[in-house]
Design an enzyme around this catalytic site. Structure first.
Site, mmCIF file in Angstrom:
data_model
loop_
_atom_site.group_PDB
_atom_site.id
_atom_site.type_symbol
_atom_site.label_atom_id
_atom_site.label_comp_id
_atom_site.label_asym_id
_atom_site.label_seq_id
_atom_site.Cartn_x
_atom_site.Cartn_y
_atom_site.Cartn_z
ATOM 1 N N LYS A 12 54.925 1.847 14.702
ATOM 2 C CA LYS A 12 54.966 2.217 13.274
ATOM 3 C C LYS A 12 55.183 0.950 12.423
ATOM 4 O O LYS A 12 54.680 -0.106 12.780
ATOM 5 C CB LYS A 12 56.030 3.283 13.027
ATOM 6 C CG LYS A 12 55.883 4.463 13.997
ATOM 7 C CD LYS A 12 56.716 5.633 13.629
ATOM 8 C CE LYS A 12 56.608 6.679 14.731
ATOM 9 N NZ LYS A 12 57.170 7.964 14.376
ATOM 10 N N HIS B 290 47.665 10.539 12.883
ATOM 11 C CA HIS B 290 49.098 10.725 13.136
ATOM 12 C C HIS B 290 49.661 11.634 12.041
ATOM 13 O O HIS B 290 49.261 11.529 10.876
ATOM 14 C CB HIS B 290 49.805 9.369 13.131
ATOM 15 C CG HIS B 290 51.208 9.450 13.644
ATOM 16 N ND1 HIS B 290 52.237 9.948 12.873
ATOM 17 C CD2 HIS B 290 51.742 9.138 14.841
ATOM 18 C CE1 HIS B 290 53.356 9.922 13.593
ATOM 19 N NE2 HIS B 290 53.081 9.440 14.790
ATOM 20 N N ASN C 65 53.928 3.441 19.856
ATOM 21 C CA ASN C 65 53.590 3.372 18.433
ATOM 22 C C ASN C 65 54.772 2.743 17.705
ATOM 23 O O ASN C 65 55.793 3.393 17.503
ATOM 24 C CB ASN C 65 53.315 4.797 17.917
ATOM 25 C CG ASN C 65 53.094 4.837 16.415
ATOM 26 O OD1 ASN C 65 52.926 3.788 15.784
ATOM 27 N ND2 ASN C 65 53.102 6.036 15.848
ATOM 28 N N GLU D 73 52.303 11.555 10.425
ATOM 29 C CA GLU D 73 52.892 10.858 9.274
ATOM 30 C C GLU D 73 51.809 10.513 8.254
ATOM 31 O O GLU D 73 52.039 10.541 7.050
ATOM 32 C CB GLU D 73 53.642 9.600 9.746
ATOM 33 C CG GLU D 73 54.964 9.976 10.404
ATOM 34 C CD GLU D 73 55.531 8.941 11.359
ATOM 35 O OE1 GLU D 73 55.042 7.808 11.411
ATOM 36 O OE2 GLU D 73 56.476 9.308 12.085
HETATM 37 C C1 PEP Z 1 55.188 9.160 17.140
HETATM 38 O O1 PEP Z 1 55.461 8.918 15.974
HETATM 39 O O2 PEP Z 1 54.012 9.056 17.541
HETATM 40 C C2 PEP Z 1 56.264 9.561 18.023
HETATM 41 C C3 PEP Z 1 55.950 10.155 19.121
HETATM 42 O O3 PEP Z 1 57.536 9.287 17.582
HETATM 43 P P1 PEP Z 1 58.909 9.537 18.368
HETATM 44 O O4 PEP Z 1 58.666 9.204 19.816
HETATM 45 O O5 PEP Z 1 59.876 8.640 17.725
HETATM 46 O O6 PEP Z 1 59.226 10.984 18.210
#
Ligand code: PEP
Length: 249
Positions: free
Chosen positions: A14, A96, A12, A98
């Site tokens: 982002k 997600h 991901n 976020e």
């Molecule tokens: C995510 O945002 O899906 C995620 C798993 O982030 P990170 O691996 O940076 O914790």
């Protein structure tokens, strides 16, 4: 790992990546990806799906990071599932944390989005996971069960839907649950899947772990029962890390 299931490693990205860097990273991840045990999925910003699809020519799967629940309409700034599909995506991440937090997305809305994804022929990767308070109060399983019940659409299993367990407090923090905590929640997710669908499909749904997964901890996490790969944020932007994570499965 679940027997008979092809694991999935999803990156991901982002809101990271302009064309030049994104293409270079995706090409480097793709080199050597053929014949791997795991299916590798990259979820770049929506602007990069079409150029990556063209450059990679099917070497890796591509996915969106969200879609709207409507097929089209007056939704400024949003993107429809069919648009992601048209650009070359086969998957879409939904729910997600976020987005659940920043845009107050409810599980009911996540389900509507997942229905739209299925209607457009995309495979939904539905994220569930508890905030830290709930973990500390011993409510992690309960919260995840509620999110599962409210977020998963009809037809999720037959379409190859993926559940991502992502404890909110582990995302981008460097903190992860203990291996036995991960094992317990993944087992409870598998059990719940059996309530929603027939046995065959419930056994084949991939349940991936996400939250500070990195080259150091990936191997031990992926070795757990009912952990069928990972959803990787930060570490998916670093070539060495994502390659090591892919190789850990
Ligand atoms: C995510 O945002 O899906 C995620 C798993 O982030 P990170 O691996 O940076 O914790």
């Amino acid at each position: 790992m679940t027997p008979g299931v092809r694991p999935l490693i999803a990156g991901n990205w982002k809101m990271h990546g302009l064309a030049a860097d994104g293409l270079a990273l995706a090409r480097a991840v793709a080199s050597g990806a053929a014949g791997l045990k795991a299916e590798v999925l990259l979820c770049p910003p929506a602007t990069l799906i079409a150029p990556l699809a063209q450059a990679l020519a099917g070497a890796l799967a591509l996915g969106g990071q969200d879609c709207h629940e409507a097929a089209k309409g007056a939704h400024t700034g949003d993107i429809a599932a069919a648009m992601l599909k048209d650009a070359g995506a086969t998957y879409v991440i939904l729910g997600h944390s976020e987005r659940r937090m920043a845009y107050r997305e409810t599980s009911h809305r996540v389900r509507a989005k997942a229905e739209a994804a299925l209607a457009a022929g995309l495979i939904p990767v539905v994220c569930v996971g508890e905030p830290e308070d709930d973990r500390l109060l011993g409510r992690a399983e309960e919260v995840v069960a509620e999110q599962m019940t409210e977020s998963l659409p009809e037809g999720f299993g037959t379409a190859g839907g993926v559940v991502a367990y992502e404890p909110v407090w582990a995302i981008g923090t460097g903190k992860i649950p203990t291996l036995s905590e991960i094992e317990e929640i993944h087992a409870s997710i598998r059990e719940l899947l059996h309530e929603y669908m027939d046995e065959e499909h419930a056994n084949l749904v991939r349940i991936v772990y996400g939250g500070s997964c990195n080259a150091t901890n990936a191997k031990s996490i992926f070795a757990l029962p009912n952990v069928d790969g990972g959803l990787v944020g930060g570490a998916s932007l670093q070539l060495d890390s994502i390659k090591e994570i892919i190789a850990s499965i």
